[in-house]
Each structure stands twice: as C-alpha cells, then as structure tokens.
Design a protein around this motif. Sequence first.
Motif, mmCIF file in Angstrom:
data_model
loop_
_atom_site.group_PDB
_atom_site.id
_atom_site.type_symbol
_atom_site.label_atom_id
_atom_site.label_comp_id
_atom_site.label_asym_id
_atom_site.label_seq_id
_atom_site.Cartn_x
_atom_site.Cartn_y
_atom_site.Cartn_z
ATOM 1 N N ALA A 245 0.824 -1.368 0.067
ATOM 2 C CA ALA A 245 -0.068 -0.010 -0.039
ATOM 3 C C ALA A 245 0.842 1.417 0.041
ATOM 4 O O ALA A 245 0.437 2.192 -0.420
ATOM 5 N N THR A 246 2.192 1.119 0.382
ATOM 6 C CA THR A 246 3.025 2.376 0.626
ATOM 7 C C THR A 246 3.165 3.014 -0.845
ATOM 8 O O THR A 246 3.355 2.421 -1.810
ATOM 9 N N GLU A 247 3.056 4.524 -0.877
ATOM 10 C CA GLU A 247 2.997 5.002 -2.161
ATOM 11 C C GLU A 247 3.734 6.377 -1.845
ATOM 12 O O GLU A 247 3.843 7.059 -0.821
ATOM 13 N N LEU A 248 4.712 6.519 -2.917
ATOM 14 C CA LEU A 248 5.438 7.903 -2.820
ATOM 15 C C LEU A 248 4.505 9.068 -3.523
ATOM 16 O O LEU A 248 4.019 8.773 -4.341
ATOM 17 N N VAL A 249 5.001 10.235 -3.106
ATOM 18 C CA VAL A 249 4.394 11.317 -3.730
ATOM 19 C C VAL A 249 5.486 12.159 -4.453
ATOM 20 O O VAL A 249 6.155 12.704 -3.884
ATOM 21 N N PRO A 250 5.367 12.176 -5.887
ATOM 22 C CA PRO A 250 6.602 12.803 -6.625
ATOM 23 C C PRO A 250 6.515 14.223 -6.378
ATOM 24 O O PRO A 250 5.622 14.955 -5.970
ATOM 25 N N HIS A 251 7.481 14.820 -6.519
ATOM 26 C CA HIS A 251 7.939 16.523 -6.595
ATOM 27 C C HIS A 251 6.978 17.045 -7.763
ATOM 28 O O HIS A 251 7.033 18.205 -7.545
ATOM 29 N N HIS A 252 6.853 16.318 -8.756
ATOM 30 C CA HIS A 252 6.365 17.034 -9.909
ATOM 31 C C HIS A 252 4.933 16.490 -10.192
ATOM 32 O O HIS A 252 4.458 15.408 -9.756
ATOM 33 N N ARG A 253 4.097 17.314 -11.154
ATOM 34 C CA ARG A 253 2.979 17.076 -11.543
ATOM 35 C C ARG A 253 2.460 17.015 -13.159
ATOM 36 O O ARG A 253 3.675 17.679 -13.758
ATOM 37 N N TYR A 254 1.594 16.586 -13.850
ATOM 38 C CA TYR A 254 1.786 16.462 -15.114
ATOM 39 C C TYR A 254 0.964 18.137 -15.572
ATOM 40 O O TYR A 254 -0.472 18.361 -14.901
ATOM 41 N N TYR A 255 1.340 18.792 -16.439
ATOM 42 C CA TYR A 255 0.705 20.071 -16.705
ATOM 43 C C TYR A 255 0.590 20.071 -18.300
ATOM 44 O O TYR A 255 1.152 19.728 -19.069
ATOM 45 N N LEU A 256 -0.484 20.860 -18.748
ATOM 46 C CA LEU A 256 -0.674 21.239 -19.849
ATOM 47 C C LEU A 256 -0.194 22.634 -20.156
ATOM 48 O O LEU A 256 -0.272 23.673 -19.562
ATOM 49 N N VAL A 257 0.374 22.646 -21.363
ATOM 50 C CA VAL A 257 1.391 23.933 -21.774
ATOM 51 C C VAL A 257 1.277 24.252 -23.185
ATOM 52 O O VAL A 257 1.216 23.530 -24.067
ATOM 53 N N TRP A 258 1.102 25.526 -23.397
ATOM 54 C CA TRP A 258 1.063 25.993 -24.615
ATOM 55 C C TRP A 258 1.312 27.730 -24.594
ATOM 56 O O TRP A 258 1.393 28.258 -23.728
ATOM 57 N N ARG A 259 1.486 28.195 -25.999
ATOM 58 C CA ARG A 259 1.667 29.744 -25.907
ATOM 59 C C ARG A 259 0.548 30.513 -26.011
ATOM 60 O O ARG A 259 -0.528 30.136 -26.669
ATOM 61 N N PRO A 260 0.474 31.348 -25.075
ATOM 62 C CA PRO A 260 -0.771 32.162 -25.011
ATOM 63 C C PRO A 260 -1.155 32.941 -26.219
ATOM 64 O O PRO A 260 -2.250 33.397 -26.393
ATOM 65 N N ILE A 268 -6.795 24.208 -29.193
ATOM 66 C CA ILE A 268 -6.221 23.955 -28.086
ATOM 67 C C ILE A 268 -7.177 23.837 -26.918
ATOM 68 O O ILE A 268 -6.930 22.765 -26.095
ATOM 69 N N ALA A 269 -7.960 24.916 -26.736
ATOM 70 C CA ALA A 269 -9.091 24.762 -25.652
ATOM 71 C C ALA A 269 -9.915 23.649 -25.752
ATOM 72 O O ALA A 269 -10.212 23.160 -24.768
ATOM 73 N N ALA A 270 -10.050 23.213 -26.885
ATOM 74 C CA ALA A 270 -10.994 21.972 -26.893
ATOM 75 C C ALA A 270 -10.204 20.710 -26.512
ATOM 76 O O ALA A 270 -10.789 19.865 -25.896
ATOM 77 N N LEU A 271 -9.053 20.538 -27.121
ATOM 78 C CA LEU A 271 -8.151 19.567 -26.535
ATOM 79 C C LEU A 271 -7.898 19.418 -25.035
ATOM 80 O O LEU A 271 -7.983 18.639 -24.430
ATOM 81 N N ARG A 272 -7.627 20.601 -24.664
ATOM 82 C CA ARG A 272 -7.428 20.766 -23.066
ATOM 83 C C ARG A 272 -8.643 20.591 -22.080
ATOM 84 O O ARG A 272 -8.230 19.633 -21.216
ATOM 85 N N ASP A 273 -9.725 20.837 -22.837
ATOM 86 C CA ASP A 273 -10.878 20.458 -21.952
ATOM 87 C C ASP A 273 -11.159 18.940 -21.897
ATOM 88 O O ASP A 273 -11.650 18.570 -20.862
ATOM 89 N N TRP A 274 -10.887 18.586 -23.039
ATOM 90 C CA TRP A 274 -11.244 16.882 -23.244
ATOM 91 C C TRP A 274 -10.160 16.128 -22.043
ATOM 92 O O TRP A 274 -10.571 15.140 -21.461
ATOM 93 N N LEU A 275 -8.829 16.586 -22.365
ATOM 94 C CA LEU A 275 -7.818 16.024 -21.632
ATOM 95 C C LEU A 275 -8.193 16.040 -20.089
ATOM 96 O O LEU A 275 -7.926 15.202 -19.408
ATOM 97 N N LYS A 276 -8.670 17.340 -19.599
ATOM 98 C CA LYS A 276 -9.139 17.443 -18.268
ATOM 99 C C LYS A 276 -10.057 16.657 -17.588
ATOM 100 O O LYS A 276 -10.124 16.294 -16.615
ATOM 101 N N GLU A 277 -11.073 16.631 -18.668
ATOM 102 C CA GLU A 277 -12.101 15.666 -18.448
ATOM 103 C C GLU A 277 -11.774 14.211 -18.026
ATOM 104 O O GLU A 277 -12.321 13.523 -17.333
#
Length: 284
Positions: A245-260, A268-277
């Motif tokens: 059961a023991t689990e590590l919590v990594p220092h990093h997380r997954y982020y979506l990144v794009w040019r504003p 991009i917004a359509a894909l972002r929203d789908w990935l987050k869902e």
Amino acid sequence: MFAVAARHSSYSAAAAELCVTQAAVSQQIRNLETSLGCRLFVRRGTGMVLTHEGRELLPFVEQGLAQLERGLSQLTQPDAGPLQLSVLPSLAARWLMPRLWRFAESHPHIELRVHPSQQLADFAGGEVDLAIRYGEGSYAGLHSELLMSDTAFPVCAPALVSRLQLVEDLISLPLVSGPEYAGVSWANWLALSGHERILSQCRQLTVDDGNLGLEMVLAGQGVALSRSVLVADLLRQERLCRPFATELVPHHRYYLVWRPDSSRLDDIAALRDWLKEEALQGRE
C-alpha cells in the motif's frame, strides 16, 4: 458605427472611415439611442464625446466585435493542418492512446498529431501547439494548467503476488524502474516503507522508458516502481497487482502547456478541456 464614432470622437471622421455620409452615421447613432432609451454621445466643441452610458457600453461592443472578427478569421484562414500534441512516450502509450478515440469521435473537425518524445516541446519553432509536461508548472513565456497528479508504488504480475507477502520478499525478484526523477526511486520508496536496509540486497534494473519496464513486469519478470497514471488501467483490468500500500508522492505533476499567443487557441482549448475531463474521470 458606434465603436468607430467613439474611437474618433467625431461623426465625420467615422463616416470617412466607413465610407458613408455623416448623416448616415448620425442617423444610425440616433436609432441606437432610441432603442436603448439613453444618450450615447453629446456634442463638445466640434466633436462628439461619449456620455456615461456610452462609456459603459463601449467595452462590451469592442469585445463583441473582436470575437466576431476572430470567428470570421477562422472561416477565411487556410487549413492550419493537424494540431500538434507533444507527450512523454510512457504517458502516450499507457494513458493517452487508449482514450484518444473519444476525442476523435467528439471533435471530428480537429485533426490531431501526437508526438511521443522525452525532449521538451519546441514552441518557439512552431513545431508543437500543446504539450503535456511533467514538472513544476512554471515555464517562461508559456501558459500552463494542471492536468493531473500521480503517486508511485510497486506493481507486479498476478502470478507473483503470492511471493510478495512482506516487503523483504522484494529481495527475491528483479526491481524495475526508470531513471530517478522527481524523487521516484526504489531507495526512496523503501525508505518510506521503513525497509531501506534491504536495498543493497536487491537486484535493480533501470530502463529509460517506463513503458518498457511495465512490459517486462507484465511478462512476470520482476516488480516495477511505477506511476499510478501509467498503471491505473492495468490494475483495473487485473493485468497487474499492487502488492504493497505504501506510495510515494513525486515532486512533479502533469501540466498542459501552450503559447498564449497561439493562432490555434480554440482547438487547443477543445483538446485541453477534453484532456482535463479524461483526467478527472480517471480519479473518480
């Protein structure tokens, strides 16, 4: 006409820009004022200035025109080609690709090209529109949003579960892992479980791609320290088991990144929203 007249503070200058008569501008403004039931301009010297009501209305009119112009430009622009998504190979293989058919089904007008790569996406060169990065979420000149977090724990094939009654039993099997990154390592997991002393007695195998390590474990050839995102489907399918059961919590997380300032913000917004869902459903 309202926005142009407001910008020039002059009916005559607005008429010149719009290639109509000053009388036409004046009539259209009067019609708008009659419809709204308030004055939008008052004369001051030789010019026309906005009233309080006109100043309050102007930002909404400008936003509406900008949105309309953006929509029209989408219709008239040439085909921009596939939307380019950069993603780590292991995440692409174990999480993204088994789900991607749902995006294609719900967004048939967006052609998507996936680039599995360990390298950082080259936004400056225009090679990528959106990336899924594993890090701390701060990227100079880019916009980022959290996609999902994960944990790390040992997994093995069902046939090996009976051999792993105690953490000390790991000594008898090869320990598979990727290069230590974001604090995920067998040394750290064993320390967290209170058994760091057995590390020197364990046989370790390190692979560059976490997906390759999982293939070895699926074949019953060892125990992998893997990330929850990569093995969630395999655990649900009972192709892998979680012996401890023991689990590590990594220092990093997954982020979506794009040019504003990307020209593909709607896609991009359509894909972002789908990935987050998809990420949200995976946590339920």
